[in-house]
Design a protein around this motif. Structure first.
Motif, PDB file in Angstrom:
ATOM      1  N   ALA A   1       3.617   0.332  17.679  1.00 28.30           N
ATOM      2  CA  ALA A   1       4.733  -0.090  16.880  1.00 28.30           C
ATOM      3  C   ALA A   1       4.910  -1.446  16.179  1.00 28.30           C
ATOM      4  N   VAL A   2       4.591  -2.501  17.166  1.00 34.14           N
ATOM      5  CA  VAL A   2       4.625  -3.900  16.730  1.00 34.14           C
ATOM      6  C   VAL A   2       3.287  -3.980  15.877  1.00 34.14           C
ATOM      7  N   GLU A   3       2.162  -3.734  15.928  1.00 34.05           N
ATOM      8  CA  GLU A   3       1.095  -3.684  15.198  1.00 34.05           C
ATOM      9  C   GLU A   3       1.309  -3.277  13.895  1.00 34.05           C
ATOM     10  N   ALA A   4       1.838  -1.849  13.706  1.00 37.25           N
ATOM     11  CA  ALA A   4       2.188  -1.439  12.450  1.00 37.25           C
ATOM     12  C   ALA A   4       3.101  -2.425  11.590  1.00 37.25           C
ATOM     13  N   GLY A   5       4.169  -2.826  12.325  1.00 30.81           N
ATOM     14  CA  GLY A   5       5.114  -3.713  11.823  1.00 30.81           C
ATOM     15  C   GLY A   5       4.403  -4.888  11.223  1.00 30.81           C
ATOM     16  N   ARG A   6       3.588  -5.717  11.917  1.00 28.10           N
ATOM     17  CA  ARG A   6       2.757  -6.693  11.430  1.00 28.10           C
ATOM     18  C   ARG A   6       1.901  -6.388  10.255  1.00 28.10           C
ATOM     19  N   ASN A   7       1.150  -5.139  10.456  1.00 23.83           N
ATOM     20  CA  ASN A   7       0.499  -4.799   9.090  1.00 23.83           C
ATOM     21  C   ASN A   7       1.112  -4.765   7.951  1.00 23.83           C
ATOM     22  N   ALA A   8       2.275  -4.151   8.079  1.00 25.99           N
ATOM     23  CA  ALA A   8       3.316  -3.980   6.999  1.00 25.99           C
ATOM     24  C   ALA A   8       3.674  -5.213   6.232  1.00 25.99           C
ATOM     25  N   ARG A   9       4.121  -6.260   7.193  1.00 25.93           N
ATOM     26  CA  ARG A   9       4.293  -7.464   6.710  1.00 25.93           C
ATOM     27  C   ARG A   9       3.104  -8.134   5.847  1.00 25.93           C
ATOM     28  N   LEU A  10       1.987  -8.192   6.838  1.00 28.51           N
ATOM     29  CA  LEU A  10       0.910  -8.526   5.770  1.00 28.51           C
ATOM     30  C   LEU A  10       0.653  -8.028   4.679  1.00 28.51           C
ATOM     31  N   ASP A  11       0.737  -6.513   4.798  1.00 27.27           N
ATOM     32  CA  ASP A  11       0.340  -5.988   3.398  1.00 27.27           C
ATOM     33  C   ASP A  11       1.313  -6.636   2.345  1.00 27.27           C
ATOM     34  N   TYR A  12       2.642  -6.649   2.501  1.00 25.44           N
ATOM     35  CA  TYR A  12       3.810  -7.254   1.670  1.00 25.44           C
ATOM     36  C   TYR A  12       3.144  -8.598   1.348  1.00 25.44           C
ATOM     37  N   MET A  13       2.981  -9.591   2.173  1.00 34.02           N
ATOM     38  CA  MET A  13       2.488 -11.005   1.755  1.00 34.02           C
ATOM     39  C   MET A  13       1.378 -10.877   0.978  1.00 34.02           C
ATOM     40  N   GLN A  14       0.464 -10.063   1.228  1.00 34.22           N
ATOM     41  CA  GLN A  14      -0.839 -10.003   0.235  1.00 34.22           C
ATOM     42  C   GLN A  14      -0.433  -9.516  -1.122  1.00 34.22           C
ATOM     43  N   GLY A  15       0.422  -8.752  -1.292  1.00 30.30           N
ATOM     44  CA  GLY A  15       0.901  -8.145  -2.516  1.00 30.30           C
ATOM     45  C   GLY A  15       1.412  -9.058  -3.359  1.00 30.30           C
TER      46      GLY A  15
END
Length: 93
Positions: free
Chosen positions: A26-40
């Motif tokens: 769950a923590v890794e999924a949240g981090r991935n979502a934040r990184l995806d957002y930052m990349q966009g």
């Protein structure tokens, strides 16, 4: 996020009965979502900088965009590696 974990967090209950792997995922999924957002957002900012002919700023934003991509790829590779379990735990002679 696993259903058990969500229920525990929403209800203010203890999460001790939720296994550690579920929490880690769950923590890794949240981090991935934040990184995806930052990349966009970095991509959009880079495009804006190009449109305004801010070449050095566009370059820096592109480097940041690539760095986030590298982080996402490394995290994905680590997640795949951690899911692979050895077939045996004994020593090989």
């Amino acid at each position: 996020m696993p259903k058990q974990l969500l229920q525990a967090l929403r209800g203010g209950k203890s999460v001790h009965n939720v296994d550690r792997q579920s929490v880690k995922e769950a923590v890794e999924a949240g981090r991935n979502a934040r990184l995806d957002y930052m990349q966009g957002m970095l991509r959009e900012l880079r495009d804006m900088a190009v449109a305004e002919r801010c070449t050095f700023l566009a370059y820096q934003l592109e480097i940041a965009y690539m760095e986030v991509g590298d982080l996402l790829r490394a995290q994905h590779a680590a997640a795949l590696q951690s899911k692979k379990k050895p077939e045996h735990c004994g020593t090989v002679a």
